[in-house]
Design a protein around this motif. Structure first.
Motif, short mmCIF file in Angstrom:
data_model
loop_
_atom_site.label_atom_id
_atom_site.label_comp_id
_atom_site.label_asym_id
_atom_site.label_seq_id
_atom_site.Cartn_x
_atom_site.Cartn_y
_atom_site.Cartn_z
N VAL D 161 83.29 77.94 60.04
CA VAL D 161 83.15 78.05 61.49
C VAL D 161 83.91 79.27 62.00
O VAL D 161 83.42 80.01 62.87
N LEU D 162 85.09 79.52 61.43
CA LEU D 162 85.88 80.69 61.82
C LEU D 162 85.10 81.98 61.56
O LEU D 162 85.02 82.86 62.44
N ALA D 163 84.50 82.08 60.37
CA ALA D 163 83.72 83.28 60.04
C ALA D 163 82.52 83.41 60.98
O ALA D 163 82.23 84.51 61.48
N ALA D 164 81.83 82.29 61.23
CA ALA D 164 80.67 82.33 62.13
C ALA D 164 81.11 82.71 63.54
O ALA D 164 80.44 83.50 64.22
N GLY D 165 82.23 82.15 63.98
CA GLY D 165 82.73 82.46 65.32
C GLY D 165 83.09 83.93 65.46
O GLY D 165 82.81 84.56 66.49
N LEU D 166 83.69 84.51 64.40
CA LEU D 166 84.00 85.94 64.43
C LEU D 166 82.73 86.76 64.56
O LEU D 166 82.67 87.72 65.35
N CYS D 167 81.71 86.40 63.77
CA CYS D 167 80.43 87.11 63.85
C CYS D 167 79.86 87.02 65.27
O CYS D 167 79.38 88.02 65.82
#
Lengths: 281, 281, 281, 281
Positions: D161-167
């Protein structure tokens, strides 16, 4: 109010304004696109004809204010304007008063819209700030509304808070950077999302047709509602795409027709344009 | 301190500065609006007469510093400047020391204000950054203040943290984009909100009149306070609207009077304006 | 490592760079201020003499890289480069490997600094982004480091995460808006804060002098540490203010001296300035 | 789907686009760098030859759309397009439908890319907004996916979720400030991170080779995965650095070769450049 109409009515208000804005900004966008493509009417973001009337009479502000006051009155018919129960000396009917607080802030935003349309001396950007505030108050109240609730109920309202928070953030950004077309579009989409999601919440928590009660503790239902939220977004995107496409083609057709008329007439397009521009200032 | 005055005193400080800023920025705004409408005094954001005196003598910074030091001294009369209990070798009176820490940061912000007014060489924007820091420290301390508290108490302080966090965010944005009028207005509103909410918290947790104790676990009370927070916002908005309207009309009346005087006098408005402009530089 | 040096060593690294940056940016600021006040050396943000040498040889990048590698080697002397315990087939010494990961990212940032100083073709802004990344990785690891810890320990590390997160955010903003002086100052302050707080954490969790163990469950201690964090901020602010003032006055004195020399010499200040400017390009 | 391919397939999609963008933006960057260093081809951000073909035919959009539809069809072969179990009247196969929702939003983003490449009248910035939306929907679904899961599983998905949120955040910033090179690079890195992390999650939760099951409650494993996430970032950074360096040197070699050819030919470099510039407009 904790029943189906109590969610359907605010949902309808949001849908109304979402639809209004969809059409308003699609026309604005078609004009800008048309202006860029055909070389005429460049960067004119105000309507003529009926649009000019809408600009003079602050229809949007009046609607917001009236809807807000109507919502308050309608809810207070139940609450009888009492916040403290005279027998127990405790607060009661807090749901209704919370809904009223929300309506009040939207009505306030409407009043600022009217003042701006009347060219009253108000700080610039106050319309966006007050709109952002109305959404924030809504989000804040719903966020603290969740105390003592369970599973599905909490999740449904959290997603509502998410939609309200997005609206508040986008409206705040508009005050920071006005004049873009993308931010109003995103705000429109988030408002439509709130509208449809209010209906969805009412439908799930207070089913209007008996026999379809939802299990508020079911894991499957909780998984479903977060997905349903995304489907609402998808549906709204598709709806807005259709409206934008239709408005664009209507505008293009009108422009072409107008261009043909102008070739026959004595005035060149540029003169007409200069004329209408000077009138607008 | 955990009593009514311990909340009323900082609340009064915030209210004082909120009122100060309300008047200051309303005058500034009326000037800008007036300048735009009447064509004179365009974009002059500094006061003449008493305003010029206020600009020379850093009244705001002095007030912040003095209030901060007064708050520290007043609280330390209770704590006797001891942080560690000499008998138990444990920390004690931590509430008082935390309040002192907050006062200290506001006093520090006041000192930076004084330095800027004295044209001392300080990095530009340090006034906003130190103000943002003072609010952040306040928010941080209140946020970690909640350990071991219950229901209503936690919620009341969380809303205080929210108001402080908004103030910190807006002050930080001002350092990023100075010269706007909207950001100072929002900061003023948030500061007033903090002030009234401090009073509200004191009123609920330590009722000054006996017999009105609040039930800290009641669901109704928790629902009420989040709504009361919104009502505070509403009241502050209405108050600020009234002040801004009054100030605007006073300014307009003065401008008209001045305009009439100028028509009779030997100097044209433009010459006078140019004169006062050159003095300000 | 879970002992006092394991916290004091990274703390010292952060303090070293914090001090470095304090001096570097104070000189830069004194130059800009001096330039604005005296009319010479306007907007020159690079040092002459030793400063020019520091610009050619990437001292800062070399320090970061060497410190990072030194930290890794020092910690691996304990861990013997094994991540999986050969007997139990489980991960072990994860604390050391986590610290190493952090060191590695700071070393990477140092390498980018060296590449930029060597005018290698790297995307502009990569120095700020990689610094922000190093702080983010540190914050992320510390954030997930808290699993299974208690009271005071968690709070101490959360405040460390807060300081790291602030550093990461400010470095990210610098990539977005380079050329300001305020953002590097805030970054410096946050880095110093991390340095002193690392020492504080080591001091509390692993007291170097026996007989001063802290009760990790005590409410008073938890209240104290959040206040101590604010006091660290205060101390750093005062320290930076002193350094900035001293640097400013040294610079002013030198400028005055140089000005006197120039009056006697054959070259005018402006010619000299133009000369040094053209050399810098 | 809750098995290894169900994580490896979306991971491969993200890796594919991450690799694509790595090459695309490295070429773009090498051009800009080359342009700045050699004085020719300044600020031309569009490819010639194959690049021009890629610009005409919306390869990227077509890939996104086809991959999205392929993902949906492949998953529905298992689910048979039924959302409600006909026997129990309950929702079932929700995992598959959630994955489909994600695929759908990426397909939608692909369609917008195609429309933009076809010069259809779409609001500018819609490509970035729809990409940001696709990542946000992914993050939202994964965030609410965690209900009823345990230790390691939750942490693995939170990092996703963190990676997706950064994207999502970076794509949103690109809509706000297009034309930078740093933001697409960060987006590329985050997308690669998502790709490799999807593989990692599948590898840990559903080990493809038996005998390597992970203990989902182990403290050591939880500590390890947050560190592994940072190592993925490190690996991606190194990989991107290598690609950028290689592309830069290939471009430089080609430029030099072209420069030599031009010296022999009848046309000067500047004339050729002006020619190709005018063609691009």
């Amino acid at each position: 109010m904790g029943n189906f109409p109590g969610h359907a009515i605010p949902g309808s208000f949001f849908l109304f304004f979402g639809l209004w804005w969809t059409i308003r900004y699609s026309v604005m966008w078609a004009r800008r696109m048309g202006g860029r493509n055909t070389g005429s009417a460049a960067e004119v973001c105000c309507n003529n004809g009926p649009g000019r009337f809408l600009k003079r009479v602050p229809v949007e502000g009046l609607c917001k204010t009236m809807f807000g006051i109507a919502g308050i009155v309608e809810e207070q018919l139940v609450a009888h304007w009492t916040l403290i129960d005279p027998r127990t000396q405790q607060f009661h009917e807090l749901d209704i008063w919370q809904h009223n607080t929300m309506y009040l802030f939207f009505a306030l935003n409407g009043i600022f819209d009217i003042l701006i349309a009347m060219r009253a001396p108000v700080p610039s950007g106050i319309d966006y700030v007050s709109l952002s505030l109305a959404y924030s108050v809504e989000g804040l109240l719903f966020f603290y509304h969740l105390h003592g609730r369970i599973g599905l109920d909490v999740r449904l309202h959290r997603l509502l808070v998410l939609a309200a928070g997005l609206c508040a953030a986008v409206s705040g950004l508009e005050a920071w950077k006005p004049g873009t077309l993308l931010l109003p579009m995103v705000r429109t989409a988030c408002t439509l999302l709130q509208g449809t999601w209010f209906w969805q919440v009412g439908w799930i928590l207070y089913p209007p047709f008996p026999g379809h009660e939802w299990d508020l503790e079911s894991h499957e239902n909780m998984m479903f509602v977060s997905m349903a939220f995304c489907w609402h977004i998808l549906g709204i995107l598709l709806f807005m795409s259709v409206v934008y496409t239709v408005v664009y083609h209507i505008y293009q057709a009108k422009e072409k027709q107008r261009g043909t008329e102008l070739e026959l007439g004595p005035l060149s397009s540029h003169m007409l344009q200069a004329h209408s521009d000077s009138e607008l200032d």
